[in-house]
Design an enzyme around this catalytic site. Structure first.
Site, PDB file in Angstrom:
ATOM      1  N   HIS A 165       0.944   5.248  -1.350  1.00 10.76           N
ATOM      2  CA  HIS A 165       0.207   6.073  -0.382  1.00 10.76           C
ATOM      3  C   HIS A 165       1.034   6.540   0.808  1.00 10.76           C
ATOM      4  O   HIS A 165       0.515   6.642   1.917  1.00 10.76           O
ATOM      5  CB  HIS A 165      -1.028   5.316   0.101  1.00 10.76           C
ATOM      6  CG  HIS A 165      -2.005   5.010  -0.980  1.00 10.76           C
ATOM      7  ND1 HIS A 165      -2.760   5.986  -1.596  1.00 10.76           N
ATOM      8  CD2 HIS A 165      -2.342   3.838  -1.582  1.00 10.76           C
ATOM      9  CE1 HIS A 165      -3.537   5.423  -2.514  1.00 10.76           C
ATOM     10  NE2 HIS A 165      -3.296   4.125  -2.540  1.00 10.76           N
ATOM     11  N   CYS A 172       0.848  -1.193   0.000  1.00  5.71           N
ATOM     12  CA  CYS A 172       0.000   0.000   0.000  1.00  5.71           C
ATOM     13  C   CYS A 172       0.888   1.249   0.000  1.00  5.71           C
ATOM     14  O   CYS A 172       0.580   2.267  -0.619  1.00  5.71           O
ATOM     15  CB  CYS A 172      -0.901   0.035   1.228  1.00  5.71           C
ATOM     16  SG  CYS A 172      -1.830  -1.466   1.504  1.00  5.71           S
ATOM     17  N   ARG A 182     -12.834  -0.832  -1.455  1.00  5.52           N
ATOM     18  CA  ARG A 182     -11.599  -0.089  -1.735  1.00  5.52           C
ATOM     19  C   ARG A 182     -10.366  -0.964  -1.451  1.00  5.52           C
ATOM     20  O   ARG A 182      -9.404  -0.963  -2.201  1.00  5.52           O
ATOM     21  CB  ARG A 182     -11.576   1.191  -0.883  1.00  5.52           C
ATOM     22  CG  ARG A 182     -10.425   2.135  -1.140  1.00  5.52           C
ATOM     23  CD  ARG A 182     -10.420   2.677  -2.543  1.00  5.52           C
ATOM     24  NE  ARG A 182      -9.424   2.011  -3.368  1.00  5.52           N
ATOM     25  CZ  ARG A 182      -9.255   2.225  -4.673  1.00  5.52           C
ATOM     26  NH1 ARG A 182     -10.015   3.082  -5.323  1.00  5.52           N
ATOM     27  NH2 ARG A 182      -8.346   1.580  -5.342  1.00  5.52           N
ATOM     28  N   CYS A 239      -7.710  -2.151  -4.422  1.00  5.16           N
ATOM     29  CA  CYS A 239      -6.259  -1.910  -4.387  1.00  5.16           C
ATOM     30  C   CYS A 239      -5.490  -3.231  -4.538  1.00  5.16           C
ATOM     31  O   CYS A 239      -4.500  -3.286  -5.256  1.00  5.16           O
ATOM     32  CB  CYS A 239      -5.857  -1.215  -3.087  1.00  5.16           C
ATOM     33  SG  CYS A 239      -5.986   0.587  -3.177  1.00  5.16           S
TER      34      CYS A 239
END
Lengths: 208, 268
Positions: free
Chosen positions: B181, B177, B225, B229
């Protein structure tokens, strides 16, 4: 004496930290095992981490210099070349691969349609890089590659470096964000040679 | 009209060093922020009907579900999730809690609840009942502060696991992730990416989920979500309400603590 005690303390702290890190990695492996269910269309092997992924996860992409050196050396040794050893392929083929973002999506909810899969994977380069200046919808997670060959020339070393960087970015930068395109089987060696040509060839729009 | 043209030129002048694309993207975002035009409200209304409808082998509604503040107390419950639940002995987010309530109160099996999780945007499908119900329950915390509890040892452990998993690299893309991010001002193509370590940034994101996704034509929740991802990272499907998704959502929610829910959101 005081020095020795300090050294001992440092060693103790470091090994505790390492232990805590390993502990967390074990917990994460358990977490992953409990959170993905095997079944049709689910390739569970994708969740198995190799040494490099493990180290980069545990250190949050910031391994110690010694470990980083070992990592890049190990990754460098994985690089394979096209059968004809030509590292500069056809830039026009390369352009298609740079633009294409298709491929490798699995599962039962939205897997890639088999008919489309026959076209092979794209490199999805624009997700992260500016390449041809005419394409405005370029991401910025990676550096701009516009004018890549114009800035660097097409010398033998540059061709080899570009090919190898595309094949396995972590052969040069430990824990680089860039997918190991060749090593992980996203692109084949011949395709990486095409992308190399797209970046380096004076005829390519990248260098116009 | 004249004003609009002028304001656009001002925007363009200000954005001069940025790519030309940014200006039109900003205008598009301004349109998305128009609350009165948010079709998510229609999904909330549907969700309320499904929530109160007697369904399943036990022919019961979900009105007796305890989302953490007590049986049937919906107001503000989402704002204090994820949390540890004694009855299930684990930390749950909104969606995983819904799954256990549908099993306990309505008598569905887990497989039945999870048989069809999401409306398929490629087929122009509507939201599933599960999605609509989650959107409805979340909306009952609109205007409230994001305030997940951190008292129980399970909550603390889940938060820790969530952050560690956020950095976990796996799959053929070598992504975690954090690849996308963990820095300010990053984009995939023209899509701006939230930096989870930027308080303002993550508050803006978490306070607007569930969100109506224009490109999908339906409302999407946090579980979708998380799945989306992972799908983009080319992993297998991450399980709905699984420990990893709950841990991640716990981490994201705690990062956004203090933000104010502005629901339903509307995004690309």
């Amino acid at each position: 004496m005081r020095n020795r005690m300090m050294i001992a303390a440092v060693i103790a702290c470091t090994s505790l930290a390492v232990l805590a890190g390993e502990n967390m990695q074990a917990k994460i492996e358990k977490l992953v095992a409990a959170s993905f269910k095997p079944g049709e269309g689910q390739d569970m092997s994708r969740l198995v981490q190799d040494e490099t992924q493990k180290l980069c996860s545990a250190t949050r992409n910031n391994p110690k210099a010694k470990d980083a050196d070992a990592l890049t050396a190990r990754e460098k040794a994985t690089i394979k070349y096209p059968a004809d050893n030509k590292l500069m392929g056809d830039w026009k083929e390369g352009e298609k691969l740079v633009k294409g973002g298709f491929g490798m999506r699995i599962g039962t909810i939205e897997p890639d349609p088999p008919a489309k899969q026959k076209g092979g994977n794209g490199g999805n380069c624009y997700a992260c890089h500016a390449v041809d200046a005419k394409e405005v919808a370029a991401g910025n997670l990676g550096p701009s590659l516009t004018g890549y060959g114009k800035l660097r020339g097409q010398g033998e070393d540059m061709v080899k470096y570009t090919y190898e960087k595309l094949y396995n970015a972590q052969a040069f930068v430990a824990c680089s964000s860039m997918p190991r395109l060749g090593h992980n089987g996203i692109l084949k060696p011949e395709q990486i040679a095409h992308v190399t040509a797209y970046l380096l060839s004076p005829e390519s729009p990248v260098n116009k | 009209m004249k004003f609009k043209a002028m304001s656009l030129s001002v925007v363009l002048a200000l954005a001069a060093p940025v790519a030309m694309g940014e200006a039109s993207v900003e205008e598009y975002r301004a349109m998305l922020a128009d609350k009165d035009a948010n079709p998510g409200f229609l999904i909330i209304d549907k969700g309320e009907i499904y929530f109160k409808e007697k369904r399943g082998p036990k022919n019961a509604s979900l009105e007796q579900c305890d989302f953490g503040l007590g049986v049937g107390k919906l107001k503000g419950a989402y704002a204090q999730l994820p949390r540890y639940f004694k009855d299930t002995k684990r930390v749950q987010d909104l969606e995983s809690r819904l799954v256990s309530c549908m099993m306990d109160l309505q008598g569905f099996t887990e497989a039945e609840v999870k048989a069809k999780l999401y409306g398929d945007q490629r087929l122009n499908e509507n939201n599933t009942q599960l999605e609509a119900i989650a959107t409805y329950v979340a909306f009952q915390s609109n205007g409230m502060k994001i305030d997940p509890p951190l008292k129980h040892a399970g909550e603390k452990e889940t938060l820790k696991l969530g952050e560690a998993y956020f950095w976990n690299r796996h799959g053929p893309m070598d992504f975690s992730c954090a690849t996308c991010h963990a820095e300010d001002g990053k984009r995939v193509r023209l899509q701006t990416l939230v930096n989870v370590y930027n308080k303002q940034d993550i508050q803006k994101t978490m306070s607007t989920w569930p969100t109506y996704r224009v490109s999908h034509g339906v409302a999407r929740n946090n579980q979708h979500r998380m799945w989306d991802c992972h799908w983009q990272m080319r992993t297998p499907d991450i399980d709905y309400g699984s420990p990893a998704t709950v841990a991640l959502i716990s981490f994201l929610t705690h990062q956004a603590k203090g933000g104010v829910y502005d629901l339903p959101g509307m995004k690309r």
